[in-house]
Design a protein around this motif. Structure first.
Motif, PDB file in Angstrom:
ATOM      1  N   THR A  22       0.833  -1.213   0.000  1.00 19.71           N
ATOM      2  CA  THR A  22       0.000   0.000   0.000  1.00 19.71           C
ATOM      3  C   THR A  22       0.860   1.252   0.000  1.00 19.71           C
ATOM      4  O   THR A  22       0.631   2.176  -0.798  1.00 19.71           O
ATOM      5  N   ILE A  23       1.840   1.310   0.883  1.00 19.04           N
ATOM      6  CA  ILE A  23       2.720   2.479   0.971  1.00 19.04           C
ATOM      7  C   ILE A  23       3.506   2.673  -0.328  1.00 19.04           C
ATOM      8  O   ILE A  23       3.672   3.803  -0.824  1.00 19.04           O
ATOM      9  N   GLU A  24       3.986   1.592  -0.902  1.00 17.53           N
ATOM     10  CA  GLU A  24       4.732   1.694  -2.159  1.00 17.53           C
ATOM     11  C   GLU A  24       3.867   2.268  -3.275  1.00 17.53           C
ATOM     12  O   GLU A  24       4.347   3.044  -4.110  1.00 17.53           O
ATOM     13  N   SER A  25       2.589   1.897  -3.278  1.00 12.58           N
ATOM     14  CA  SER A  25       1.692   2.443  -4.303  1.00 12.58           C
ATOM     15  C   SER A  25       1.508   3.954  -4.111  1.00 12.58           C
ATOM     16  O   SER A  25       1.381   4.702  -5.083  1.00 12.58           O
ATOM     17  N   LYS A  30       2.021   9.722  -9.196  1.00 13.00           N
ATOM     18  CA  LYS A  30       2.601  10.791 -10.011  1.00 13.00           C
ATOM     19  C   LYS A  30       2.235  12.179  -9.476  1.00 13.00           C
ATOM     20  O   LYS A  30       2.895  13.168  -9.786  1.00 13.00           O
ATOM     21  N   TYR A  31       1.205  12.252  -8.659  1.00 10.46           N
ATOM     22  CA  TYR A  31       0.750  13.534  -8.113  1.00 10.46           C
ATOM     23  C   TYR A  31       1.724  13.984  -7.025  1.00 10.46           C
ATOM     24  O   TYR A  31       2.003  13.252  -6.074  1.00 10.46           O
ATOM     25  N   GLU A  32       2.239  15.198  -7.137  1.00 12.89           N
ATOM     26  CA  GLU A  32       3.298  15.654  -6.247  1.00 12.89           C
ATOM     27  C   GLU A  32       2.771  16.303  -4.957  1.00 12.89           C
ATOM     28  O   GLU A  32       3.360  16.132  -3.887  1.00 12.89           O
ATOM     29  N   ASN A  33       1.717  17.081  -5.065  1.00  8.17           N
ATOM     30  CA  ASN A  33       1.244  17.864  -3.912  1.00  8.17           C
ATOM     31  C   ASN A  33       0.374  17.002  -2.996  1.00  8.17           C
ATOM     32  O   ASN A  33      -0.850  17.138  -2.957  1.00  8.17           O
ATOM     33  N   ASP A  92      -4.645  -2.485   2.989  1.00  9.12           N
ATOM     34  CA  ASP A  92      -4.328  -3.652   2.165  1.00  9.12           C
ATOM     35  C   ASP A  92      -4.707  -3.412   0.704  1.00  9.12           C
ATOM     36  O   ASP A  92      -4.814  -4.352  -0.080  1.00  9.12           O
ATOM     37  N   ASP A  93      -4.886  -2.130   0.351  1.00  5.95           N
ATOM     38  CA  ASP A  93      -5.292  -1.794  -1.012  1.00  5.95           C
ATOM     39  C   ASP A  93      -4.204  -1.017  -1.747  1.00  5.95           C
ATOM     40  O   ASP A  93      -3.241  -0.541  -1.145  1.00  5.95           O
ATOM     41  N   VAL A  94      -4.382  -0.873  -3.049  1.00  4.60           N
ATOM     42  CA  VAL A  94      -3.367  -0.247  -3.900  1.00  4.60           C
ATOM     43  C   VAL A  94      -4.040   0.746  -4.838  1.00  4.60           C
ATOM     44  O   VAL A  94      -5.083   0.462  -5.430  1.00  4.60           O
ATOM     45  N   LEU A  95      -3.408   1.910  -4.986  1.00  2.66           N
ATOM     46  CA  LEU A  95      -3.923   2.953  -5.872  1.00  2.66           C
ATOM     47  C   LEU A  95      -2.990   3.101  -7.066  1.00  2.66           C
ATOM     48  O   LEU A  95      -1.766   3.227  -6.898  1.00  2.66           O
ATOM     49  N   GLU A  96      -3.550   3.073  -8.269  1.00  2.00           N
ATOM     50  CA  GLU A  96      -2.718   3.196  -9.469  1.00  2.00           C
ATOM     51  C   GLU A  96      -2.106   4.590  -9.564  1.00  2.00           C
ATOM     52  O   GLU A  96      -2.705   5.579  -9.120  1.00  2.00           O
ATOM     53  N   LYS A  97      -0.913   4.682 -10.149  1.00  2.00           N
ATOM     54  CA  LYS A  97      -0.067   5.865 -10.029  1.00  2.00           C
ATOM     55  C   LYS A  97      -0.644   7.158 -10.601  1.00  2.00           C
ATOM     56  O   LYS A  97      -0.296   8.249 -10.138  1.00  2.00           O
ATOM     57  N   ASN A  98      -1.522   7.087 -11.592  1.00  2.00           N
ATOM     58  CA  ASN A  98      -2.085   8.307 -12.183  1.00  2.00           C
ATOM     59  C   ASN A  98      -3.480   8.646 -11.669  1.00  2.00           C
ATOM     60  O   ASN A  98      -4.084   9.621 -12.124  1.00  2.00           O
ATOM     61  N   SER A  99      -3.985   7.862 -10.728  1.00  2.00           N
ATOM     62  CA  SER A  99      -5.374   8.007 -10.303  1.00  2.00           C
ATOM     63  C   SER A  99      -5.679   9.375  -9.699  1.00  2.00           C
ATOM     64  O   SER A  99      -6.656  10.037 -10.071  1.00  2.00           O
ATOM     65  N   ILE A 100      -4.867   9.797  -8.740  1.00  2.00           N
ATOM     66  CA  ILE A 100      -5.131  11.075  -8.069  1.00  2.00           C
ATOM     67  C   ILE A 100      -5.045  12.238  -9.058  1.00  2.00           C
ATOM     68  O   ILE A 100      -5.887  13.150  -9.046  1.00  2.00           O
TER      69      ILE A 100
END
Length: 351
Positions: A22-25, A30-33, A92-100
């Motif tokens: 989860t933390i690694e995701s 890609k969102y910086e702020n 225990d979940d994962v967010l895809e890198k461009n989602s936010i």
């Protein structure tokens, strides 16, 4: 375009087996702020050590508290958040890198207080994965469109939603800290009751890994009666705010109150319930008697599959013995599927 700060709220309790992913995701977003608020709900394992080792220290803030439950932890996160938007994620979940990035872009461009995204669920049986097929983006700009797209908005969870924090606080939208089950659904229904339009980004995906056979949703919850009653009240308030939802919902789902009954009956047969068969029968009988109006309603809705069709017939029979046997077998089958899934997973690794 100036991208506003987003507060990721991550409650965690003894999640040493899943928190790394989860933390690694979140580190890979890609969102910086961003600010990542980890609410440590009294973990006694290595969860925090793992987070401290791999998290981005500039963006991550760990807030420690005594164990109070996920609702208490999320409310603590809301209080501490300093972003324009907040986003809840489970440990225990994962967010895809461009989602936010995609969700904020829509929220800012269209001036939305709520943007939802696609989700994919991987369950513990390894026999069935669920993913929403709506990969396009759209805006539900009125109550009718919100009702038509109700199922897309993942209402059973507080996750997979970008929410304007000022809007959240304006309407005092928090998690009920007295509820033991159903707090996510209650929160989402309260949220949908006050929004006028909702954005949806189909190309942004929230991944759910429902692989823990002893998670809270699979453990026995005592005194569930009060939570069932509260969910029913919140549901009826939601119906009052949206005149279209009732008819559309019943065309796609079983009656909401019957769904609540099924949750209660299922709870009695979860693996750590220590009630005797006699007590379970008594509880089934008492719940039927106290909510007989739910079972005599002509608004029965539409079963989604053969299982729901059989379940509804069993519940509408008002026969405590039929209900007892059905939900006992249902839970045993669930456990069997889980262990078969584990065996298949081990075999695939060996091969």
């Amino acid at each position: 375009m100036v991208y506003p700060k987003v507060s990721i709220i991550l409650p965690t309790f003894n999640a040493e087996n899943t928190i790394k992913t989860t933390i690694e995701s979140l580190n890979n977003l890609k969102y910086e702020n961003l600010e990542i608020l980890v609410i440590n709900d009294g973990s006694t394992d290595n969860t925090i050590k793992i987070i401290e080792k791999i998290s981005n220290s500039k963006k991550t803030k760990i807030i420690n508290q005594k164990n109070g439950g996920v609702s208490v932890a999320r409310n603590r996160g809301i209080e501490a958040a300093t972003g324009k938007y907040c986003f809840f994620i489970d440990s225990d979940d994962v967010l895809e890198k461009n989602s936010i990035t995609k969700m904020v872009s829509m929220a800012e461009k269209e001036k939305l207080n709520l943007v939802c995204c696609n989700y994919s669920e991987f369950n513990s049986t390894k026999l069935k994965n669920k993913k929403e097929d709506i990969n396009t983006s759209f805006i539900a700009s009125n109550k009718k469109q919100i009702a038509e797209n109700y199922d897309v908005f993942f209402v059973q969870s507080a996750c997979a939603k970008l929410i304007n924090l000022y809007f959240l606080k304006k309407y005092h939208l928090v998690f009920n800290e007295n509820m033991k089950l159903g707090e996510d659904l209650t929160f989402s229904l309260n949220l949908l009751s006050v929004v006028d339009k909702i954005g949806y980004v189909g190309s942004a995906t929230y991944n759910i890994f429902n692989v823990n056979p002893t998670s809270l949703s699979k453990r026995y919850v005592s005194d569930l009666d009060k939570d069932i009653e509260l969910q029913d009240k919140v549901w009826n308030r939601f119906l009052e705010t949206n005149p279209y939802i009732k008819d559309i919902y019943l065309k796609r789902h079983i009656n909401f109150e019957v769904y609540l009954l099924s949750v209660y009956f299922s709870n009695l047969f979860l693996f750590d319930c220590r009630l005797t068969g006699r007590v379970k029968l008594m509880k089934i009988s008492d719940l039927i008697k106290s909510n007989i109006n739910w079972l005599t309603s002509n608004e029965r809705g539409t079963p989604q599959n053969k299982y729901q069709e059989i379940m509804c017939k069993v519940i509408y029979s008002n026969n405590k013995y039929f209900i007892f046997i059905f939900f006992l077998l249902k839970e045993r089958l669930r456990r069997l599927k889980f262990y078969l899934g584990r065996i298949n997973s081990i075999k695939s690794k060996l091969i």
